[in-house]
Structure formats: structure tokens, C-alpha cells
Design an enzyme around this catalytic site. Structure first.
Site, PDB file in Angstrom:
ATOM      1  N   ASN A 309       0.833  -1.213   0.000  1.00 14.65           N
ATOM      2  CA  ASN A 309       0.000   0.000   0.000  1.00 14.65           C
ATOM      3  C   ASN A 309       0.864   1.258   0.000  1.00 14.65           C
ATOM      4  O   ASN A 309       1.837   1.353   0.737  1.00 14.65           O
ATOM      5  CB  ASN A 309      -0.891   0.021   1.243  1.00 14.65           C
ATOM      6  N   GLU A 428     -12.078  -7.158  -2.386  1.00 16.42           N
ATOM      7  CA  GLU A 428     -11.531  -7.286  -1.024  1.00 16.42           C
ATOM      8  C   GLU A 428     -12.652  -7.344  -0.002  1.00 16.42           C
ATOM      9  O   GLU A 428     -13.777  -6.911  -0.275  1.00 16.42           O
ATOM     10  CB  GLU A 428     -10.574  -6.135  -0.715  1.00 16.42           C
TER      11      GLU A 428
HETATM   12  P1  C2E Z   1      -6.685  -1.871   2.402  1.00 19.59           P
HETATM   13  O1  C2E Z   1      -5.412  -1.727   1.670  1.00 19.59           O
HETATM   14  O2  C2E Z   1      -7.941  -1.707   1.650  1.00 19.59           O
HETATM   15  O3  C2E Z   1      -6.597  -3.262   3.153  1.00 19.59           O
HETATM   16  C1  C2E Z   1      -7.672  -4.054   3.448  1.00 19.59           C
HETATM   17  C2  C2E Z   1      -8.069  -3.935   4.880  1.00 19.59           C
HETATM   18  O4  C2E Z   1      -9.228  -4.720   5.065  1.00 19.59           O
HETATM   19  C3  C2E Z   1      -7.051  -4.496   5.857  1.00 19.59           C
HETATM   20  O5  C2E Z   1      -7.207  -3.799   7.083  1.00 19.59           O
HETATM   21  C4  C2E Z   1      -7.537  -5.920   6.044  1.00 19.59           C
HETATM   22  O6  C2E Z   1      -7.135  -6.504   7.250  1.00 19.59           O
HETATM   23  C5  C2E Z   1      -9.018  -5.709   6.044  1.00 19.59           C
HETATM   24  N1  C2E Z   1      -9.744  -6.897   5.618  1.00 19.59           N
HETATM   25  C6  C2E Z   1      -9.315  -7.890   4.820  1.00 19.59           C
HETATM   26  N2  C2E Z   1     -10.264  -8.815   4.635  1.00 19.59           N
HETATM   27  C7  C2E Z   1     -11.342  -8.394   5.330  1.00 19.59           C
HETATM   28  C8  C2E Z   1     -12.646  -8.937   5.527  1.00 19.59           C
HETATM   29  O7  C2E Z   1     -13.013  -9.986   5.032  1.00 19.59           O
HETATM   30  N3  C2E Z   1     -13.489  -8.214   6.306  1.00 19.59           N
HETATM   31  C9  C2E Z   1     -13.113  -7.038   6.866  1.00 19.59           C
HETATM   32  N4  C2E Z   1     -13.988  -6.408   7.623  1.00 19.59           N
HETATM   33  N5  C2E Z   1     -11.883  -6.505   6.708  1.00 19.59           N
HETATM   34  C10 C2E Z   1     -11.014  -7.175   5.930  1.00 19.59           C
HETATM   35  P2  C2E Z   1      -5.990  -3.183   7.830  1.00 19.59           P
HETATM   36  O8  C2E Z   1      -4.831  -4.101   7.841  1.00 19.59           O
HETATM   37  O9  C2E Z   1      -6.526  -2.675   9.129  1.00 19.59           O
HETATM   38  O10 C2E Z   1      -5.614  -1.982   6.888  1.00 19.59           O
HETATM   39  C11 C2E Z   1      -6.478  -0.912   6.722  1.00 19.59           C
HETATM   40  C12 C2E Z   1      -5.971   0.040   5.690  1.00 19.59           C
HETATM   41  O11 C2E Z   1      -4.780   0.660   6.120  1.00 19.59           O
HETATM   42  C13 C2E Z   1      -5.588  -0.632   4.381  1.00 19.59           C
HETATM   43  O12 C2E Z   1      -6.739  -0.805   3.612  1.00 19.59           O
HETATM   44  C14 C2E Z   1      -4.644   0.378   3.787  1.00 19.59           C
HETATM   45  O13 C2E Z   1      -5.346   1.416   3.156  1.00 19.59           O
HETATM   46  C15 C2E Z   1      -3.973   0.938   5.008  1.00 19.59           C
HETATM   47  N6  C2E Z   1      -2.653   0.300   5.166  1.00 19.59           N
HETATM   48  C16 C2E Z   1      -2.333  -0.910   5.651  1.00 19.59           C
HETATM   49  N7  C2E Z   1      -1.015  -1.129   5.596  1.00 19.59           N
HETATM   50  C17 C2E Z   1      -0.476  -0.023   5.029  1.00 19.59           C
HETATM   51  C18 C2E Z   1       0.854   0.368   4.678  1.00 19.59           C
HETATM   52  O14 C2E Z   1       1.823  -0.375   4.850  1.00 19.59           O
HETATM   53  N8  C2E Z   1       1.016   1.607   4.118  1.00 19.59           N
HETATM   54  C19 C2E Z   1      -0.053   2.431   3.880  1.00 19.59           C
HETATM   55  N9  C2E Z   1       0.181   3.622   3.310  1.00 19.59           N
HETATM   56  N10 C2E Z   1      -1.304   2.094   4.181  1.00 19.59           N
HETATM   57  C20 C2E Z   1      -1.514   0.886   4.751  1.00 19.59           C
HETATM   58 MG    MG Z   2      -8.854  -1.536   0.144  1.00 16.38          MG
HETATM   59 MG    MG Z   3      -4.691  -2.262   0.034  1.00 14.36          MG
END
Ligand code: C2E
Ligand code: MG
Ligand code: MG
Length: 475
Positions: A309, A428
Site C-alpha cells: 500500500n 476485497e
Molecule cells: P486496504 O489496503 O484496503 O486493506 C484491506 C483492509 O481490510 C485491511 O485492514 C484488512 O485486514 C481488512 N480486511 C481484509 N479482509 C477483510 C474482511 O473480510 N473483512 C473485513 N472487515 N476486513 C477485511 P488493515 O490491515 O486494518 O488496513 C487498513 C488500511 O490501512 C488498508 O486498507 C490500507 O489502506 C492501510 N494500510 C495498511 N497497511 C499499510 C501500509 O503499509 N502503508 C499504507 N500507506 N497504508 C496501509
Molecule cells: Mg482496500
Molecule cells: Mg490495500
């Protein structure tokens, strides 16, 4: 009647010789006393609701804490907030607003029992102390009943008005032994409830309290976290819809905080984005993820892609295309194996610059995926002008499949359009078989979600992938 001694001394010389005299002066101070009493009442009560005000509530709570005869060992300190009130007051005026607050206070008071303390914290916030045993569940039941008291509409001036309430709870003695600390923590809990938007009651957590520190303090802590290697990546598999094979993973950042445990990106990215730390964080993520993929490659682990990301701010503040070249050179990973996920909202910011950056990233050998597609209000025409390798349909639409007509229509339109443009799609947030079946039927290429597994640490990935590939995902 109230009596008081005269303030002026009696001059006995004015009395006749040998004539004993007793001079009694009576002052009727009833009105003064009444005034004193009402001033003291006003000092302690909220004029509108008649409930103890903030100062009096704190005093009452301090007394309850200090009371040696208190039967219950614990106290729940609850902060309530009226939701939807401000809008009503802005529209209908403060007189209706006052009456609504009075009625809300009355409904809350009806829910209290002897021994509870109820106060008005500020216009739209109430505070309650509920003495209890260590069996906290019954208190939560009572708070739920208080919240439910707002379910029925309020009738004021023959108008039907609807408001609701949120609550935050802190417990004595575990979360504080003095009144000020407890009300502060109950307010922190309320802020957490407001922020999470998932339930109407929230308990105090140290994490939420930490989050309320000034951004500057959090940034200093995050800076140290990068130096101390407290950041970690978790990985979530992406599965090919037709073959059921894991084709890649997405790297998701976490912070192994020494005191607060594992913190998610919702706690990390906004702090990083508020300063230049987003650049260092983004670099760390890209390098770590690329190194991990290279390590899996060396151990013959069959994984096609690694998605990383990239935040909008990172893109604005640093040369992401240069980063792409550097990690390609360092990791020895082949073209197309790393994918940068850029959010759709970025496309709207500066479409021309964005197109150039995307082209440079792709020339460096890194694929580009548009994340959270559907939430950024970009026009489809935008997409036509860009060359991207993948579109990720936002989970807010996927989760409402297949029952929600609006979501189904949007996802179907995106799938049809992407197919026409020859762009592969990922859905997703896939959580159940019905969603998977619908996506398969509508020719989505890949899926990712809790149905297969939550994001896990790198060493748990081989086992998770094996489990996924041994299961048959009917859909
Ligand atoms: P994203 O890139 O859209 O990642 C998907 C998010 O949805 C992830 O949350 C993941 O754990 C969650 N998810 C996956 N499958 C499901 C599901 O079946 N149900 C639900 N309710 N959720 C699911 P996470 O890990 O909390 O990350 C949230 C957001 O934070 C990510 O959305 C991304 O935009 C950001 N993020 C995460 N890691 C990074 C990073 O290394 N750098 C940057 N810039 N942003 C990051
Ligand atoms: Mg996403
Ligand atoms: Mg993503």
C-alpha cells in the site's frame, strides 16, 4: 423566621439612669437566607435540567469513592452523549433544544435507582455513577437500558424528534481511584465509542487514551518505533476465483507497541501522514515486503505477487517512482511481481501527475493496482486514461453482496467495465460463500478476505496458504 444578632453594638449610655434595659434587635433575614440557599442551589445544579452540574457531580463522585460504608466495591462512571441533538437545535432553535434536553434528562433519571448519581456534564453530555459488584455485565445491561430509553421519539410541540445516545465507561478502582481521573477516562471511552461507530457503549482502553495525545507526541513515538524495529508487516492471501489458488499476498502494516500491543494501520498511517514520517514508513514497508517476497522465492515458496500500500501523502511528498526503481534493483525480484496499491481518491487529486507517476512506477517493473475502488468518486473516464494492472473493489460494496441491490449494481458495473478495458479485478473483504459465489458468477478474477483468513505474520503464511489450498471454497 431566621434570627441573627444585630451587627451594631448597643449603646447602653443612651438608657436612663438605673434603668436596666435589654435591647433586642431582630433582623428578618429570611429573604437573605432564601437567596443564599438559591445561590448555593444554582452553584451546584444545572439550571436547565435541575441535575447536579459538573462541579457537584465531581464532588458527589469523590464522596462516593471516599464513603467507607459503600456496599459495592466498584463504581461504573459513565459518560452519555446525545447524538443528533445539535442538528435539531440548529434547525428548530434553542427553545425546542432546551425542552428536548430537559426531556432527555427526565428519561435518563427514570432509569436511575437509589444510589446512582446522575449529573449534567455539559449541554449534550450527562454523567452517571453506578455502584456495582465485580459482576460488570449487569451494569452494561443497565447502561443498555438507559440508551434504549432514547429509542422512542420525543414529542415536543407536536413535533416528532429523534435522537439517540452513546456511552463511554470507566471503572473504579481499576481505572482510577480519584474522581477527576475517572471522569476523564469515561470521556476517553466516549470518544472511542464515537470514533469506532460500531457499538453504542465503549469501555475505556489505554489505546484510545494514547490516541488522544497530541499528534506531536505520537509522531515522536512513531519515529522511535521505526528506529527500534517495532513495525511489522502482516500478510493476507489473495485467491484466484476460478482455481482457488493463492496467487499473492498484500502486506499490511502493524506496530508492535511495547505497552499497548499490536496497533493497526488506522493508528499508524494518520500519524505518519501528519508529518514526513510517512516517507520513512512507506520506504520501510516497501523494502521489508520486497525482501520478504525475495526470501519466499529463495525457499521455493510458490507465491506470485506482493501488494504494497502506498499512501496519498507518501506519493505527494516523496518520489515513489524512484523508490520503485531502488527496490527493484535491491531485491532482485522480477517485473510485475511487486504491486503498488494506490487509492482511488488519489486519481482525483491530480490526474495528469498521477498518470505520469503510474507510468514511471510501471516502467520500473512494479505493477499498479487501484485500491478501494468505488469510494473515490472518480469517473470511469479517468480510468480509461490510465494504464493500471489491477482494480480492487472496495470492501464496503463487497460486504453488502449479494443482497443489496445498489452494491450489486455498482460491483457489476465495475466488473463489466474492467473486463472491457482488460484490467484484472480483485474483490476485497470477502467474508462468506454467498459473496464468493456472486463474484465468481460475475467474473471477478481474485478475492481477498476473512473467508480465507485474516492477515498474519510472515512465518504463519505457508501454513495459511496450505490450508486455503486444501479447502474447497464452494460458492
Ligand atoms: P486496504 O489496503 O484496503 O486493506 C484491506 C483492509 O481490510 C485491511 O485492514 C484488512 O485486514 C481488512 N480486511 C481484509 N479482509 C477483510 C474482511 O473480510 N473483512 C473485513 N472487515 N476486513 C477485511 P488493515 O490491515 O486494518 O488496513 C487498513 C488500511 O490501512 C488498508 O486498507 C490500507 O489502506 C492501510 N494500510 C495498511 N497497511 C499499510 C501500509 O503499509 N502503508 C499504507 N500507506 N497504508 C496501509
Ligand atoms: Mg482496500
Ligand atoms: Mg490495500
Amino acid at each position: 423566621l431566621a434570627f441573627r444578632r444585630a451587627a451594631t453594638p448597643i449603646d447602653a449610655s443612651k438608657a436612663g439612669d438605673n434603668e436596666p434595659c435589654v435591647l433586642i434587635t431582630l433582623n428578618d433575614v429570611t429573604r437573605v437566607e432564601t437567596l443564599v440557599q438559591s445561590i448555593s442551589y444554582l452553584e451546584k445544579h444545572d439550571a436547565l435540567t435541575g441535575l447536579p452540574n459538573r462541579t457537584a457531580f465531581i464532588n458527589d463522585l469523590a464522596q462516593a469513592i471516599a464513603n467507607p460504608n459503600r456496599a459495592e466495591p466498584e463504581l461504573a462512571v459513565v459518560m452519555f452523549e446525545l447524538v443528533g441533538f445539535t442538528r435539531i437545535e440548529h434547525t428548530l432553535g434553542s427553545e425546542i433544544g432546551d425542552r428536548l434536553i430537559r426531556e432527555a434528562a427526565r428519561r435518563l433519571a427514570m432509569q436511575t435507582v437509589p444510589g446512582d448519581l446522575l449529573g449534567n456534564w455539559n449541554r449534550v453530555e450527562f454523567a452517571i455513577v453506578i455502584p456495582c459488584t465485580t459482576e460488570r455485565q449487569s451494569v452494561v445491561g443497565r447502561i443498555n437500558a438507559m440508551l434504549a430509553a432514547f429509542a422512542a421519539p420525543f414529542w415536543i410541540d407536536e413535533r416528532e424528534l429523534k435522537i439517540s445516545a452513546l456511552a463511554g465507561v470507566a471503572w473504579f478502582p481499576s481505572e482510577g481511584e480519584d474522581a477527576d481521573t475517572l471522569v476523564r477516562k469515561a470521556a476517553v471511552a466516549l470518544r472511542g465509542t464515537r470514533r469506532a461507530r460500531s457499538a453504542a457503549i465503549g469501555m475505556y482502553t489505554e489505546q484510545e487514551d494514547w490516541w488522544g495525545k497530541g499528534n506531536l507526541e505520537l509522531q515522536i513515538e512513531l519515529g522511535h518505533a521505526i528506529e527500534r524495529n517495532e513495525l511489522v508487516l502482516h500478510y493476507q492471501p489473495q485467491v484466484d476465483v476460478t482455481g482457488g489458488r493463492v496467487v499473492g499476498v498484500e502486506a499490511l502494516i502493524r506496530w508492535q507497541h511495547p505497552r499497548l500491543g499490536l496497533l493497526g494501520p488506522d493508528r499508524i498511517i494518520p500519524v505518519a501522514e501528519a508529518s514526513d514520517l510517512i516517507v520513512a514508513t512507506g520506504e520501510w514497508v516497501a523494502h521489508t515486503a520486497a525482501r520478504q517476497l525475495a526470501a519466499w522465492r529463495r525457499s521455493q515458496f510458490p507465491l506470485l505477487t506482493m501488494s504494497i500500500n502506498v499512501s496519498n501523502r507518501q506519493l505527494l511528498r516523496s518520489d515513489v517512482a524512484a523508490l520503485a526503481k531502488r527496490i527493484m534493483a535491491e531485491s532482485g525480484i522480477g517485473p510485475g511481481e511487486l504491486i503498488f496499491e494506490l487509492t482511488e481518491s488519489m486519481l482525483m487529486h491530480d490526474p495528469e501527475q498521477c498518470a505520469k507517476t503510474i507510468a514511471t512506477i510501471r516502467r520500473a517493473g512494479i505493477g499498479v493496482s487501484i485500491d478501494d475502488f468505488g469510494t473515490g468518486y472518480s469517473s470511469l473516464a479517468h480510468l480509461q486514461k490510465l494504464t493500471v494492472d489491477q482494480i480492487k473493489i472496495d470492501q464496503s460494496f463487497v460486504q453488502l453482496l449479494p443482497g443489496n441491490h445498489g452494491s450489486s449494481a455498482i460491483v457489476q458495473a465495475v466488473l463489466v467495465m474492467a473486463r472491457a478495458l482488460g484490467i484484472p479485478t480483485v474483490a476485497e473483504g470477502v467474508e462468506n460463500h454467498a459473496q464468493l459465489a456472486w463474484l465468481r458468477e460475475h467474473h471477478c478474477d481474485k478475492t481477498q478476505g476473512y473467508l480465507y483468513g485474516r492477515p498474519v505474520a510472515a512465518d504463519a503464511i505457508p501454513e495459511l496458504i496450505e490450508t486455503i489450498q486444501n479447502r474447497i471454497f464452494v460458492g
